[in-house]
Write a protein that holds these residues in place. Structure first.
Motif, PDB file in Angstrom:
ATOM      1  N   GLY A   1       0.817  -1.195   0.000  1.00 25.71           N
ATOM      2  CA  GLY A   1       0.000   0.000   0.000  1.00 25.71           C
ATOM      3  C   GLY A   1       0.857   1.254   0.000  1.00 25.71           C
ATOM      4  N   THR A   2       0.284   2.308  -0.608  1.00 24.70           N
ATOM      5  CA  THR A   2       0.999   3.593  -0.661  1.00 24.70           C
ATOM      6  C   THR A   2       0.044   4.688  -0.239  1.00 24.70           C
ATOM      7  OG1 THR A   2       2.433   2.825  -2.447  1.00 24.70           O
ATOM      8  CG2 THR A   2       2.266   5.210  -2.113  1.00 24.70           C
TER       9      THR A   2
ATOM     10  N   GLU B   1      -3.411   4.371  11.260  1.00 30.71           N
ATOM     11  CA  GLU B   1      -3.988   3.062  11.564  1.00 30.71           C
ATOM     12  C   GLU B   1      -4.833   2.563  10.386  1.00 30.71           C
ATOM     13  OE1 GLU B   1      -3.919   5.611  13.556  1.00 30.71           O
ATOM     14  OE2 GLU B   1      -2.638   4.904  15.214  1.00 30.71           O
ATOM     15  N   ASN B   2      -5.582   3.468   9.757  1.00 32.45           N
ATOM     16  CA  ASN B   2      -6.396   3.075   8.599  1.00 32.45           C
ATOM     17  C   ASN B   2      -5.502   2.612   7.454  1.00 32.45           C
ATOM     18  OD1 ASN B   2      -8.749   3.698   9.958  1.00 32.45           O
ATOM     19  ND2 ASN B   2      -8.871   5.799   9.102  1.00 32.45           N
ATOM     20  N   PHE B   3      -4.339   3.300   7.326  1.00 38.34           N
ATOM     21  CA  PHE B   3      -3.393   2.927   6.274  1.00 38.34           C
ATOM     22  C   PHE B   3      -2.853   1.519   6.528  1.00 38.34           C
ATOM     23  CE2 PHE B   3       1.164   3.064   4.866  1.00 38.34           C
ATOM     24  CZ  PHE B   3       0.913   2.891   3.509  1.00 38.34           C
ATOM     25  N   ILE B   4      -2.506   1.221   7.783  1.00 37.17           N
ATOM     26  CA  ILE B   4      -1.987  -0.108   8.123  1.00 37.17           C
ATOM     27  C   ILE B   4      -3.079  -1.159   7.883  1.00 37.17           C
ATOM     28  CG2 ILE B   4      -1.116  -1.557  10.006  1.00 37.17           C
ATOM     29  CD1 ILE B   4       0.077   0.977  11.257  1.00 37.17           C
ATOM     30  N   ARG B   5      -4.289  -0.813   8.265  1.00 32.64           N
ATOM     31  CA  ARG B   5      -5.410  -1.759   8.103  1.00 32.64           C
ATOM     32  C   ARG B   5      -5.650  -2.058   6.622  1.00 32.64           C
ATOM     33  NH1 ARG B   5      -8.885   1.065  10.470  1.00 32.64           N
ATOM     34  NH2 ARG B   5      -8.341   0.374  12.572  1.00 32.64           N
ATOM     35  N   ALA B   6      -5.488  -1.037   5.791  1.00 37.23           N
ATOM     36  CA  ALA B   6      -5.707  -1.230   4.350  1.00 37.23           C
ATOM     37  C   ALA B   6      -4.660  -2.166   3.769  1.00 37.23           C
ATOM     38  CB  ALA B   6      -5.666   0.119   3.637  1.00 37.23           C
ATOM     39  N   VAL B   7      -3.391  -1.998   4.204  1.00 38.20           N
ATOM     40  CA  VAL B   7      -2.333  -2.881   3.699  1.00 38.20           C
ATOM     41  C   VAL B   7      -2.544  -4.294   4.221  1.00 38.20           C
ATOM     42  CG1 VAL B   7       0.158  -3.296   3.706  1.00 38.20           C
ATOM     43  CG2 VAL B   7      -0.716  -0.959   3.510  1.00 38.20           C
TER      44      VAL B   7
ATOM     45  N   GLY C   1      -5.253 -17.097  -3.397  1.00 34.59           N
ATOM     46  CA  GLY C   1      -4.457 -18.289  -3.679  1.00 34.59           C
ATOM     47  C   GLY C   1      -3.028 -18.206  -3.175  1.00 34.59           C
ATOM     48  N   ARG C   2      -2.671 -17.134  -2.507  1.00 37.37           N
ATOM     49  CA  ARG C   2      -1.345 -16.978  -1.899  1.00 37.37           C
ATOM     50  C   ARG C   2      -0.238 -16.846  -2.956  1.00 37.37           C
ATOM     51  NH1 ARG C   2      -1.769 -18.347   3.735  1.00 37.37           N
ATOM     52  NH2 ARG C   2      -3.779 -19.339   4.186  1.00 37.37           N
ATOM     53  N   ASN C   3       0.987 -16.666  -2.467  1.00 38.51           N
ATOM     54  CA  ASN C   3       2.199 -16.525  -3.301  1.00 38.51           C
ATOM     55  C   ASN C   3       2.016 -15.443  -4.357  1.00 38.51           C
ATOM     56  OD1 ASN C   3       4.813 -16.978  -4.169  1.00 38.51           O
ATOM     57  ND2 ASN C   3       4.253 -18.686  -5.522  1.00 38.51           N
ATOM     58  N   GLN C   4       1.533 -14.267  -3.905  1.00 38.14           N
ATOM     59  CA  GLN C   4       1.315 -13.158  -4.822  1.00 38.14           C
ATOM     60  C   GLN C   4       1.286 -11.855  -4.032  1.00 38.14           C
ATOM     61  OE1 GLN C   4      -2.912 -12.828  -6.239  1.00 38.14           O
ATOM     62  NE2 GLN C   4      -2.979 -14.965  -5.422  1.00 38.14           N
ATOM     63  N   THR C   5       1.329 -10.736  -4.764  1.00 37.02           N
ATOM     64  CA  THR C   5       1.288  -9.410  -4.146  1.00 37.02           C
ATOM     65  C   THR C   5       0.009  -8.733  -4.566  1.00 37.02           C
ATOM     66  OG1 THR C   5       3.696  -9.203  -4.197  1.00 37.02           O
ATOM     67  CG2 THR C   5       2.425  -7.171  -3.973  1.00 37.02           C
ATOM     68  N   VAL C   6      -0.687  -8.167  -3.579  1.00 36.12           N
ATOM     69  CA  VAL C   6      -1.926  -7.447  -3.848  1.00 36.12           C
ATOM     70  C   VAL C   6      -1.758  -6.029  -3.342  1.00 36.12           C
ATOM     71  CG1 VAL C   6      -4.394  -7.283  -3.351  1.00 36.12           C
ATOM     72  CG2 VAL C   6      -3.344  -9.518  -3.720  1.00 36.12           C
ATOM     73  N   VAL C   7      -2.139  -5.065  -4.179  1.00 38.37           N
ATOM     74  CA  VAL C   7      -2.033  -3.653  -3.829  1.00 38.37           C
ATOM     75  C   VAL C   7      -3.333  -3.211  -3.183  1.00 38.37           C
ATOM     76  CG1 VAL C   7      -1.664  -1.319  -4.686  1.00 38.37           C
ATOM     77  CG2 VAL C   7      -0.431  -3.242  -5.721  1.00 38.37           C
ATOM     78  N   ALA C   8      -3.195  -2.512  -2.058  1.00 38.38           N
ATOM     79  CA  ALA C   8      -4.377  -2.033  -1.344  1.00 38.38           C
ATOM     80  C   ALA C   8      -5.072  -0.966  -2.157  1.00 38.38           C
ATOM     81  CB  ALA C   8      -3.967  -1.479   0.017  1.00 38.38           C
ATOM     82  N   GLU C   9      -6.407  -0.956  -2.021  1.00 35.81           N
ATOM     83  CA  GLU C   9      -7.206   0.036  -2.754  1.00 35.81           C
ATOM     84  C   GLU C   9      -7.287   1.326  -1.971  1.00 35.81           C
ATOM     85  OE1 GLU C   9     -10.944  -1.726  -3.483  1.00 35.81           O
ATOM     86  OE2 GLU C   9     -10.134  -3.265  -4.818  1.00 35.81           O
TER      87      GLU C   9
END
Length: 545
Positions: free
Chosen positions: A509-510, A520-526, A537-545
């Protein structure tokens, strides 16, 4: 080495002490030399003054006898009263003269008439001489006589009246010389017929000629004016008006034979000198004042020397004071320098001890700082993975959030979780699990290498990465680099349903923090993005919205 060190330690004090002694001795020598010069000047001044007084006494005698001669030269018929009236003031004026007398030339054929006439004025008068026993007797027959006729003062000179000067070789030689030269002359030393002591005397003879005759032969000589100079009395009277203490004064007649040259020796009142010691005293004295003068046709010499160490250098404090003060000051200075040296050594030793203590304290403080730093680092690190622990992660994220808020920059956060790590521990054991986490930590350290970035153990098998001033794309790229590097390690994981190697799911997340926005909201989003990666399915990277 000890000797060299000792020499270096004491060379300054020793040099100062030796130099001080040399300077003090030089100053003392200069003071002695100056004192000696002053003594020489004082001696010469005193000696010159005394010599002048003595010579002046003889000059007065010459003046007086020539005055008497002039009296008889002006008139051949001078009565005793006229003689007395003339010479009495001279004797009062010049006390160094023992007696003044008129001595006429009397031929043998005139002797009886002369004695008879003289007895009318001086009862009992007769022409006399001295025999071998120094007794006064009638003069023997000779062609001419020179009897003392008028004499003043009479008292003390009674035996001289009537005495034939021509009966004595010394007196006769002086009369003949005066007659031949027509000049005032002096006899060699002689003993007066009226002498009761042991003094030497001289007679000063002035010839008087018949004023109507210009020839100078003895037959035309009318007589002689005679002055008696009793040398001891005359010299002492001359010195009575000047300061002569501390002087030995010799008087010599250099015209006489060597054994008859000595006339008189004046010594201080408190110094008794025997005649046999005279020559030794004169020879031993290196400081002398010599004055030569003439008495008539004879050469006289005065030699003056200091007596009884009168002019030796004063041994008092004024002579020794510079040396004593110099040596004292030198000793004090040397002692002071030695004290300073010892004090300097003590200070140097103390400083060395202090420096050692300071160094020890600095080292101790350094070690303490290092220990504190180590403790601080230990308190910030996870003991298994060697990454920052959760507490330090929270502090660092808070600081970076505030900086990004202040600077208006972006802040990215990665949160990753090892897939099926519980099953890994159950299968391979906790030791292998810790080893796996350490390998993952090494990968994180290699990938996250910027100074401001921070990789931390977020909890259990979870990791977190703080990426200041990093865009979303940049953060995603780093996340993928981490995930792929872990996969490439190919650590076996037989219980993983998605792959037979260890893998990781990452939430990315950025944020662009602003005043009032919630970290705290930023940490929760990540964290939600991580959860989403696991759900997909794991073994991947997901970017927070």
């Amino acid at each position: 080495m000890d000797k060299i060190r000792f020499f270096k330690q004491y060379i300054l004090s020793g040099s100062v002490f030796i130099t001080g002694i040399i300077v003090s001795v030089v100053i003392h020598t200069l003071v002695l030399e100056n004192k000696s010069n002053q003594s020489d000047i004082a001696f010469k001044a005193l000696a010159s003054n005394c010599a002048s007084a003595i010579v002046e006494g003889f000059s007065h005698t010459l003046f007086a006898i020539e005055s008497v001669g002039a009296l008889y030269g002006s008139s051949q018929n001078i009565s005793f009263s006229q003689f007395d009236a003339f010479v009495t003031p001279l004797l009062e004026r010049f006390p160094t003269i023992t007696a003044l007398s008129w001595v006429p030339l009397v031929k043998h054929n005139e002797r009886e008439d002369f004695e008879r006439t003289a007895r009318q004025l001086f009862p009992g008068f007769r022409i006399t001489e001295s025999d071998e026993q120094n007794e006064i007797v009638n003069s023997t027959t000779r062609q001419i006589y020179f009897p003392v006729y008028f004499i003043r003062p009479y008292e003390g000179n009674e035996a001289a009246q009537g005495f034939d000067l021509y009966s004595n070789p010394v007196r006769r030689a002086a009369i003949d010389h005066a007659s031949d030269s027509t000049k005032t002359t002096s006899t060699a030393r002689l003993r007066l017929v009226q002498e009761n002591g042991d003094q030497h005397s001289v007679l000063i003879i002035h010839p008087v000629f018949h004023h109507s005759i210009s020839a100078k032969d003895q037959r035309k000589l009318m007589g002689v004016a005679s002055a008696v100079y009793r040398i001891g009395d005359g010299v002492e009277k001359a010195l009575s008006h000047v300061h002569s203490d501390g002087l030995n004064i010799w008087l010599f007649d250099r015209s006489s034979e060597p054994d008859k040259q000595f006339l008189y020796l004046h010594t201080p009142e408190d110094q008794e000198t025997k005649k046999e010691e005279m020559e030794t005293m004169l020879a031993d004295n290196t400081r002398k004042y010599v004055h030569e003068f003439k008495l008539g046709e004879r050469n006289f010499e005065l030699i003056l020397t200091p007596a009884s160490d009168y002019f030796t250098l004063d041994e008092g404090y004024d002579i020794w004071l510079p040396l004593i003060l110099g040596l004292g000051f030198t000793s004090l200075l040397a002692a002071y320098l030695s004290l300073i040296r010892r004090r300097s050594q003590e200070l140097a030793a103390g400083q060395q001890v202090l420096e050692q203590q300071i160094n020890e304290r600095v080292n101790a403080e350094k070690k303490l700082r290092e220990a504190n730093q180590s403790l601080e680092e230990l308190s910030r690190k996870d003991h298994v993975m060697g990454l920052a622990n959760r507490r330090y992660f929270d502090e660092h994220l808070q600081n970076e959030w505030l900086r990004a808020t202040r600077d208006g920059t972006s802040l990215s956060l990665l949160i990753g979780d090892v897939d099926f790590f519980k099953a890994y521990n159950d299968t391979y054991g906790h030791v292998a699990g810790d080893k796996c986490l350490q390998i993952i930590a090494k990968i994180l350290s290699d990938v996250v290498d910027r100074p401001g970035d921070l990789a931390a153990r977020y909890g259990g098998e979870e990791i977190a990465v703080i990426l200041p001033s990093t865009s979303e794309a940049g953060a995603y790229k780093i996340a993928e680099s981490i995930r792929l590097a872990i996969a490439e390690m190919a650590l076996p994981h037989e219980q993983s349903p998605i792959a037979k190697v260890v893998s990781m799911s990452i939430g990315c997340g950025t944020a662009l923090p602003k005043q009032g926005s919630s970290m705290e909201n930023f940490i929760r989003a990540v964290d939600d993005a991580l959860y989403c990666a696991k759900q997909k399915g794991r073994n991947q990277t997901v970017v927070a919205e």
